[in-house]
Design a protein around this motif. Structure first.
Motif, PDB file in Angstrom:
ATOM      1  N   TYR A  88       0.817  -1.228   0.000  1.00 39.58           N
ATOM      2  CA  TYR A  88       0.000   0.000   0.000  1.00 39.58           C
ATOM      3  C   TYR A  88       0.849   1.277   0.000  1.00 39.58           C
ATOM      4  CZ  TYR A  88      -3.849  -3.168   1.411  1.00 39.58           C
ATOM      5  OH  TYR A  88      -4.787  -4.183   1.483  1.00 39.58           O
ATOM      6  N   ARG A  89       2.162   1.134   0.092  1.00 41.83           N
ATOM      7  CA  ARG A  89       3.103   2.271   0.096  1.00 41.83           C
ATOM      8  C   ARG A  89       2.769   3.286   1.199  1.00 41.83           C
ATOM      9  NH1 ARG A  89       6.925   0.364  -1.015  1.00 41.83           N
ATOM     10  NH2 ARG A  89       8.007   2.276  -1.539  1.00 41.83           N
ATOM     11  N   LEU A  90       2.564   2.760   2.417  1.00 42.19           N
ATOM     12  CA  LEU A  90       2.254   3.637   3.550  1.00 42.19           C
ATOM     13  C   LEU A  90       3.513   3.877   4.367  1.00 42.19           C
ATOM     14  CD1 LEU A  90      -1.109   2.022   4.759  1.00 42.19           C
ATOM     15  CD2 LEU A  90      -0.779   3.974   3.234  1.00 42.19           C
ATOM     16  N   PHE A 115      -1.926   6.267   0.712  1.00 43.31           N
ATOM     17  CA  PHE A 115      -0.859   7.080   0.108  1.00 43.31           C
ATOM     18  C   PHE A 115      -1.474   8.345  -0.473  1.00 43.31           C
ATOM     19  CE2 PHE A 115       1.465   8.788  -3.388  1.00 43.31           C
ATOM     20  CZ  PHE A 115       2.799   8.586  -3.113  1.00 43.31           C
ATOM     21  N   PHE A 116      -0.845   9.483  -0.201  1.00 46.01           N
ATOM     22  CA  PHE A 116      -1.196  10.715  -0.930  1.00 46.01           C
ATOM     23  C   PHE A 116      -0.010  11.664  -0.848  1.00 46.01           C
ATOM     24  CE2 PHE A 116      -2.745  15.107  -1.106  1.00 46.01           C
ATOM     25  CZ  PHE A 116      -3.193  15.080  -2.411  1.00 46.01           C
ATOM     26  N   SER A 117       0.342  12.276  -1.988  1.00 44.17           N
ATOM     27  CA  SER A 117       1.424  13.249  -1.986  1.00 44.17           C
ATOM     28  C   SER A 117       0.946  14.578  -2.572  1.00 44.17           C
ATOM     29  CB  SER A 117       2.611  12.720  -2.789  1.00 44.17           C
ATOM     30  OG  SER A 117       3.522  13.784  -3.013  1.00 44.17           O
ATOM     31  N   PRO A 146      -6.473  10.909  -7.211  1.00 43.01           N
ATOM     32  CA  PRO A 146      -6.072  12.250  -7.648  1.00 43.01           C
ATOM     33  C   PRO A 146      -5.769  12.374  -9.144  1.00 43.01           C
ATOM     34  CG  PRO A 146      -4.314  11.231  -6.367  1.00 43.01           C
ATOM     35  CD  PRO A 146      -5.519  10.351  -6.222  1.00 43.01           C
ATOM     36  N   TYR A 147      -5.115  11.356  -9.748  1.00 40.55           N
ATOM     37  CA  TYR A 147      -4.812  11.472 -11.189  1.00 40.55           C
ATOM     38  C   TYR A 147      -6.102  11.422 -12.007  1.00 40.55           C
ATOM     39  CZ  TYR A 147       0.251  11.475 -10.937  1.00 40.55           C
ATOM     40  OH  TYR A 147       1.553  11.852 -10.700  1.00 40.55           O
ATOM     41  N   ALA A 148      -6.991  10.477 -11.660  1.00 38.53           N
ATOM     42  CA  ALA A 148      -8.245  10.330 -12.418  1.00 38.53           C
ATOM     43  C   ALA A 148      -9.080  11.606 -12.322  1.00 38.53           C
ATOM     44  CB  ALA A 148      -9.025   9.143 -11.869  1.00 38.53           C
ATOM     45  N   MET A 195      -3.468   3.013 -13.351  1.00 40.90           N
ATOM     46  CA  MET A 195      -3.098   1.894 -12.477  1.00 40.90           C
ATOM     47  C   MET A 195      -2.737   2.489 -11.115  1.00 40.90           C
ATOM     48  SD  MET A 195      -0.416  -0.190 -14.835  1.00 40.90           S
ATOM     49  CE  MET A 195      -0.896  -1.212 -16.206  1.00 40.90           C
ATOM     50  N   PHE A 196      -2.831   1.724 -10.050  1.00 40.60           N
ATOM     51  CA  PHE A 196      -2.394   2.185  -8.711  1.00 40.60           C
ATOM     52  C   PHE A 196      -3.010   3.551  -8.387  1.00 40.60           C
ATOM     53  CE2 PHE A 196       1.405   1.118 -11.440  1.00 40.60           C
ATOM     54  CZ  PHE A 196       1.312  -0.248 -11.308  1.00 40.60           C
ATOM     55  N   SER A 197      -4.332   3.626  -8.504  1.00 38.41           N
ATOM     56  CA  SER A 197      -4.993   4.942  -8.538  1.00 38.41           C
ATOM     57  C   SER A 197      -5.195   5.602  -7.186  1.00 38.41           C
ATOM     58  CB  SER A 197      -6.324   4.806  -9.266  1.00 38.41           C
ATOM     59  OG  SER A 197      -6.998   3.658  -8.792  1.00 38.41           O
TER      60      SER A 197
HETATM   61  C1  LIG Z   1       2.675   5.340  -4.890  1.00 37.92           C
HETATM   62  S1  LIG Z   1       0.968   5.032  -4.508  1.00 37.92           S
HETATM   63  C2  LIG Z   1       0.158   6.101  -5.679  1.00 37.92           C
HETATM   64  C3  LIG Z   1      -1.291   6.380  -5.362  1.00 37.92           C
HETATM   65  C4  LIG Z   1      -1.953   7.411  -6.293  1.00 37.92           C
HETATM   66  N1  LIG Z   1      -1.716   7.106  -7.687  1.00 37.92           N
HETATM   67  C5  LIG Z   1      -1.495   8.804  -5.990  1.00 37.92           C
HETATM   68  O1  LIG Z   1      -0.701   9.346  -6.785  1.00 37.92           O
HETATM   69  O2  LIG Z   1      -1.896   9.348  -4.961  1.00 37.92           O
HETATM   70  C6  LIG Z   1       0.761   3.445  -5.190  1.00 37.92           C
HETATM   71  C7  LIG Z   1      -0.628   2.854  -4.961  1.00 37.92           C
HETATM   72  O3  LIG Z   1      -0.723   1.622  -5.672  1.00 37.92           O
HETATM   73  C8  LIG Z   1      -1.424   0.678  -4.911  1.00 37.92           C
HETATM   74  N2  LIG Z   1      -0.998  -0.637  -5.420  1.00 37.92           N
HETATM   75  C9  LIG Z   1       0.168  -1.277  -5.176  1.00 37.92           C
HETATM   76  N3  LIG Z   1       0.222  -2.446  -5.855  1.00 37.92           N
HETATM   77  C10 LIG Z   1      -0.939  -2.539  -6.555  1.00 37.92           C
HETATM   78  C11 LIG Z   1      -1.475  -3.513  -7.448  1.00 37.92           C
HETATM   79  N4  LIG Z   1      -0.793  -4.624  -7.743  1.00 37.92           N
HETATM   80  N5  LIG Z   1      -2.675  -3.286  -7.998  1.00 37.92           N
HETATM   81  C12 LIG Z   1      -3.389  -2.161  -7.683  1.00 37.92           C
HETATM   82  N6  LIG Z   1      -2.928  -1.207  -6.843  1.00 37.92           N
HETATM   83  C13 LIG Z   1      -1.730  -1.379  -6.286  1.00 37.92           C
HETATM   84  C14 LIG Z   1      -1.067   1.001  -3.473  1.00 37.92           C
HETATM   85  O4  LIG Z   1      -2.044   0.550  -2.578  1.00 37.92           O
HETATM   86  C15 LIG Z   1      -0.969   2.528  -3.509  1.00 37.92           C
HETATM   87  O5  LIG Z   1      -2.175   3.133  -3.157  1.00 37.92           O
END
Ligand SMILES: C[S@@+](CC[C@H](N)C(=O)[O-])C[C@H]1O[C@@H](n2cnc3c(N)ncnc32)[C@H](O)[C@@H]1O
Length: 283
Positions: free
Chosen positions: A75-77, A108-110, A139-141, A133-135
């Motif tokens: 989850y990149r926490l 995650f949020f930056s 924020p991107y959408a 992907m990894f939304s």
């Molecule tokens: C670096 S964060 C980016 C989140 C978002 N895109 C943002 O910019 O705020 C990466 C995100 O990808 C999710 N993630 C990691 N592996 C994944 C996977 N295999 N499929 C879907 N989401 C995934 C994590 O839970 C995390 O929320």
């Protein structure tokens, strides 16, 4: 001298003052915000004083969180300890005219990536189908659907259920339910179920995103664009990412053109988060 250091003068000695962070993030609104700071171990016994000063300087900050680990796990926490204020750290953050509800302890949020989101969103053309992907919390959408209202649809895949729930709420509060489709799933699993090919794929996960490039090349239309994020070393920022992209493109028999190489943000010591804008399937 930075305002935070000035406020702490007389409370911390000179050596301690030197170690006070020069910057910190504030996420939230003018009514309620959370500050995220990284206090060095050497002055951790001063953390309450520092947090108090942050709240004094920023009247909207109701909680101060101290980063005690790097980002980790799927989850990149990061581990964030509450060092002052309210234990409820859910906030509504505003960027470029849209609202994002989140709790930084759960997702995650930056806030620092707001400009990058606008850069990507401003490339989107009417009628496009986009995959993010990894939304995360969306924020991107949301940036894309707000900037290009004539988009066909943005599809989002996020594995963290808390982030997915916030994304649902964010889509609702920004009135974008007709434009954004959210999936709480693993990109690798969902990709085989998607019957669609995309005009654009955004891959905003700088660490580990390369494992999903293969999926991206399978789902991109000929002539479509992939925004691929990675981390580059300062001496040659893009070389490693380019090598990886070329290799995966070759194995998918896709001709590519790297149209932009972007230095996004600092990412640790002498490293940067980068983005390659890759045109795929060019003749
Ligand atoms: C670096 S964060 C980016 C989140 C978002 N895109 C943002 O910019 O705020 C990466 C995100 O990808 C999710 N993630 C990691 N592996 C994944 C996977 N295999 N499929 C879907 N989401 C995934 C994590 O839970 C995390 O929320």
């Amino acid at each position: 001298m930075k305002p935070l250091m000035r406020l702490l003068e007389g409370k911390l000695n000179d050596k301690e003052l030197e170690l006070v962070p020069r910057s910190y993030d504030i996420i939230g609104s003018k009514n309620k915000a959370v500050a995220i700071i990284e206090i060095p171990k050497e002055i951790k016994n001063r953390k309450e004083l520092i947090a108090e000063a942050v709240m004094k300087l920023n009247k909207n900050v109701k909680s101060v969180l101290n980063k005690i680990s790097g980002r980790k796990g799927t989850y990149r926490l990061e581990d964030l300890e509450l060092i002052a204020g309210d234990n409820n750290t859910e906030v509504i953050h505003k960027e470029h005219g849209y609202l994002l509800k989140l709790d930084p302890r759960k997702v995650f949020f930056s806030p620092r990536e707001a400009t990058e989101r606008q850069r990507v969103a401003s490339q989107v053309r009417p009628g496009e189908n986009v995959l993010v992907m990894f939304s995360g919390i969306g924020p991107y959408a949301i940036a894309i659907a707000k900037k290009q209202p004539e988009i066909e649809k943005v599809y989002c895949v996020e594995i963290n259920p808390d982030a997915h729930e916030y994304a649902e709420e964010n889509v609702r509060i920004n009135k974008l339910a007709h434009k954004i489709m959210l999936m709480n799933d693993n990109v690798k699993k969902v990709s085989s179920k998607l019957k669609l090919k995309f005009d654009r794929i955004v891959m905003p996960m700088a660490v580990g995103g390369e494992e999903f490039l293969d999926v991206a090349f399978k789902l991109i239309k000929d002539g479509g664009m992939i925004h691929f994020y990675s981390v580059g070393k300062e001496d040659d920022l893009f070389i490693e990412a380019e090598k990886t992209v070329i290799q995966v493109a070759l194995s998918n028999r896709k001709r590519i053109k790297i149209e932009n190489r972007v230095k996004v943000l600092p990412f640790g010591v002498r490293k940067h988060k980068i983005c390659l804008d890759i045109r795929a399937g060019v003749p």
